[in-house]
Design a protein around this motif. Structure first.
Motif, PDB file in Angstrom:
ATOM      1  N   GLU A  61       0.815  -1.205   0.000  1.00  0.00           N
ATOM      2  CA  GLU A  61       0.000   0.000   0.000  1.00  0.00           C
ATOM      3  C   GLU A  61       0.853   1.261   0.000  1.00  0.00           C
ATOM      4  O   GLU A  61       0.494   2.273  -0.610  1.00  0.00           O
ATOM      5  CB  GLU A  61      -0.922   0.008   1.226  1.00  0.00           C
ATOM      6  N   ARG A  88      -6.946  -1.056  -7.741  1.00  0.00           N
ATOM      7  CA  ARG A  88      -7.544  -1.736  -6.585  1.00  0.00           C
ATOM      8  C   ARG A  88      -8.833  -2.482  -6.919  1.00  0.00           C
ATOM      9  O   ARG A  88      -9.011  -3.637  -6.544  1.00  0.00           O
ATOM     10  CB  ARG A  88      -7.824  -0.718  -5.472  1.00  0.00           C
ATOM     11  N   ASN A 118     -16.531  -1.339  -1.633  1.00  0.00           N
ATOM     12  CA  ASN A 118     -16.651   0.070  -1.247  1.00  0.00           C
ATOM     13  C   ASN A 118     -15.510   0.490  -0.331  1.00  0.00           C
ATOM     14  O   ASN A 118     -14.957   1.591  -0.468  1.00  0.00           O
ATOM     15  CB  ASN A 118     -17.992   0.310  -0.547  1.00  0.00           C
ATOM     16  N   ILE A 119     -15.134  -0.381   0.597  1.00  0.00           N
ATOM     17  CA  ILE A 119     -14.068  -0.058   1.548  1.00  0.00           C
ATOM     18  C   ILE A 119     -12.733   0.112   0.825  1.00  0.00           C
ATOM     19  O   ILE A 119     -12.015   1.103   1.029  1.00  0.00           O
ATOM     20  CB  ILE A 119     -13.948  -1.153   2.624  1.00  0.00           C
ATOM     21  N   THR A 132     -12.095   0.654  -2.326  1.00  0.00           N
ATOM     22  CA  THR A 132     -12.084   1.752  -3.288  1.00  0.00           C
ATOM     23  C   THR A 132     -11.827   3.084  -2.591  1.00  0.00           C
ATOM     24  O   THR A 132     -11.119   3.950  -3.110  1.00  0.00           O
ATOM     25  CB  THR A 132     -13.419   1.805  -4.056  1.00  0.00           C
ATOM     26  N   ARG A 133     -12.384   3.228  -1.398  1.00  0.00           N
ATOM     27  CA  ARG A 133     -12.247   4.497  -0.674  1.00  0.00           C
ATOM     28  C   ARG A 133     -11.019   4.555   0.226  1.00  0.00           C
ATOM     29  O   ARG A 133     -10.364   5.584   0.340  1.00  0.00           O
ATOM     30  CB  ARG A 133     -13.499   4.727   0.189  1.00  0.00           C
ATOM     31  N   HIS A 134     -10.717   3.444   0.907  1.00  0.00           N
ATOM     32  CA  HIS A 134      -9.695   3.487   1.961  1.00  0.00           C
ATOM     33  C   HIS A 134      -8.503   2.561   1.719  1.00  0.00           C
ATOM     34  O   HIS A 134      -7.558   2.586   2.504  1.00  0.00           O
ATOM     35  CB  HIS A 134     -10.335   3.132   3.315  1.00  0.00           C
ATOM     36  N   GLY A 135      -8.536   1.744   0.676  1.00  0.00           N
ATOM     37  CA  GLY A 135      -7.429   0.832   0.431  1.00  0.00           C
ATOM     38  C   GLY A 135      -7.477  -0.392   1.336  1.00  0.00           C
ATOM     39  O   GLY A 135      -8.508  -0.703   1.950  1.00  0.00           O
ATOM     40  N   PRO A 177      -6.573  -1.001   6.469  1.00  0.00           N
ATOM     41  CA  PRO A 177      -7.342  -1.448   7.633  1.00  0.00           C
ATOM     42  C   PRO A 177      -7.294  -2.960   7.849  1.00  0.00           C
ATOM     43  O   PRO A 177      -7.236  -3.431   8.985  1.00  0.00           O
ATOM     44  CB  PRO A 177      -8.770  -0.977   7.309  1.00  0.00           C
TER      45      PRO A 177
END
Length: 270
Positions: free
Chosen positions: A133, A184, A242-243, A245-248, A251
Motif C-alpha cells: 500500500e 484496486r 466500497n471499503i 475503493t475508498r480506503h485501500g 485497515p
C-alpha cells in the motif's frame, strides 16, 4: 457450545472472511481450535463450505458471467481475454496443488501446528500489505478484460502462496495484482472471479479424496456451513469493494497483525 451453533459460527466466519485479505481458512483453523472443532473432518469442512461463498460471487456477478458466455459464443475479444486471464490465473495453483495437497491437508487438520502457522502468516501478511500500500503506485481503473496475460499468470503464481494456511488467497491475489500494476477495484474483482475455478477445483479434489470418511453428520455440517457462508458472503462482497475503493487495504493489514498477535498469545495460554 453446541455443535450446531459451532457450525453456524464457522459458516459466518467463512462468509465474512473469504473475500477479505485476512485468510478465511486461517480464521476457520483458529476458530476451530477455539471451539474445539478440529481433526480430519474439519479439514474437509473448511475447504468445502467455501463453495457457499463462491456461489455468492456467481449470484452477484451472474450478468457479467452471462455476458462473457454470450461473448465467447460470438467470438468477442473482451470475453475471450476475460476467460483467458481467469484460466491463466487458475493454472499455477491447479498444477502445484496436486503436489502439495497432502502437506496442506496435514496443516489444516493439525490442532497444534496449524494455528501457529496461521498466526505467524497473519502477521507477516499484514506487514506485506502495508508495504504494498505504501510503495506501489495505483494506476487508473481498468478491467479484467484489459489485463495482460503475463499479469494474469503472475497473479496466479502469487496465489499459490495462499496454500500456506493464514496467507489468504484473496490477499495473495490482490497484492500480487497491485504489485503487477493493477488498480484496486480490478485487483479485488479478479480475485473474486479467480476464486470460482480455484475453490471449485480444491473442494472437488478434497471431496474426491475424503468423501468416504465424511459420514452423514459431516455432510449435514457441510450443508449448514455452506448455506450460512453463502448468505453472509452476499452481504460482505459489495461492502468490501466500497471499503477498498475508498480506503485501500491498510485497515485489513492492521487487523491481520492484531489478530495474529492475539492468536499467538492465546495459543501460548490455552
Amino acid at each position: 457450545m453446541t455443535e450446531l451453533l459451532t457450525i453456524i459460527l464457522l459458516g459466518i466466519v467463512e462468509g465474512v472472511t473469504e473475500f477479505l485479505p485476512v485468510s478465511s481458512t486461517g480464521h476457520l483453523i483458529l476458530a476451530g481450535r477455539l471451539f474445539g472443532f478440529h481433526g480430519e473432518g474439519q479439514g474437509t469442512f473448511d475447504i468445502v463450505i467455501q463453495l457457499g461463498a463462491i456461489l455468492a460471487v456467481v449470484v452477484l456477478y451472474w450478468r457479467r458471467f452471462w455476458h462473457v458466455l454470450e461473448g465467447l459464443l460470438r467470438g468477442d475479444k473482451g470475453a475471450i481475454v476475460f476467460t483467458r486471464n481467469v484460466a491463466l490465473g487458475f493454472l499455477p495453483s491447479a498444477v502445484i496443488g496436486l503436489f502439495v495437497y497432502k502437506g496442506v491437508k496435514a496443516l489444516l487438520t493439525s490442532p497444534t501446528l496449524g494455528p501457529v502457522v496461521v498466526a505467524i502468516a497473519l502477521i507477516v501478511g499484514g506487514v506485506i500489505i502495508l508495504l504494498v500500500e505504501k510503495f506501489v503506485k495505483h494506476p487508473p481503473e481498468g478491467s479484467v478484460e484489459t489485463m495482460t496475460w503475463r499479469t494474469a499468470l503472475g497473479i496466479g503464481v502469487v496465489q499459490c502462496l495462499a496454500m500456506i494456511p493464514g496467507v489468504s488467497r484473496s490477499g495473495a491475489t490482490i497484492m500480487g495484482a497491485l504489485g503487477l500494476g493493477t488498480d484496486r477495484k480490478t485487483a479485488a474483482e479478479f480475485s473474486f472471479f479467480l476464486a470460482v475455478p480455484t475453490m471449485l477445483a480444491a473442494s472437488g479434489y478434497d471431496l474426491l479424496k475424503s468423501h468416504e470418511g465424511i459420514g452423514e453428520g459431516g455432510w449435514t455440517a457441510i450443508g449448514i456451513g455452506f448455506v450460512v457462508s453463502f448468505v453472509v458472503a452476499m452481504l460482505v462482497i459489495r461492502w468490501f469493494l466500497n471499503i477498498v475503493t475508498r480506503h485501500g487495504f491498510a485497515p485489513f493489514a492492521w487487523y491481520r497483525i492484531a489478530a495474529g498477535t492475539i492468536a499467538l498469545i492465546l495459543l501460548a495460554i490455552i
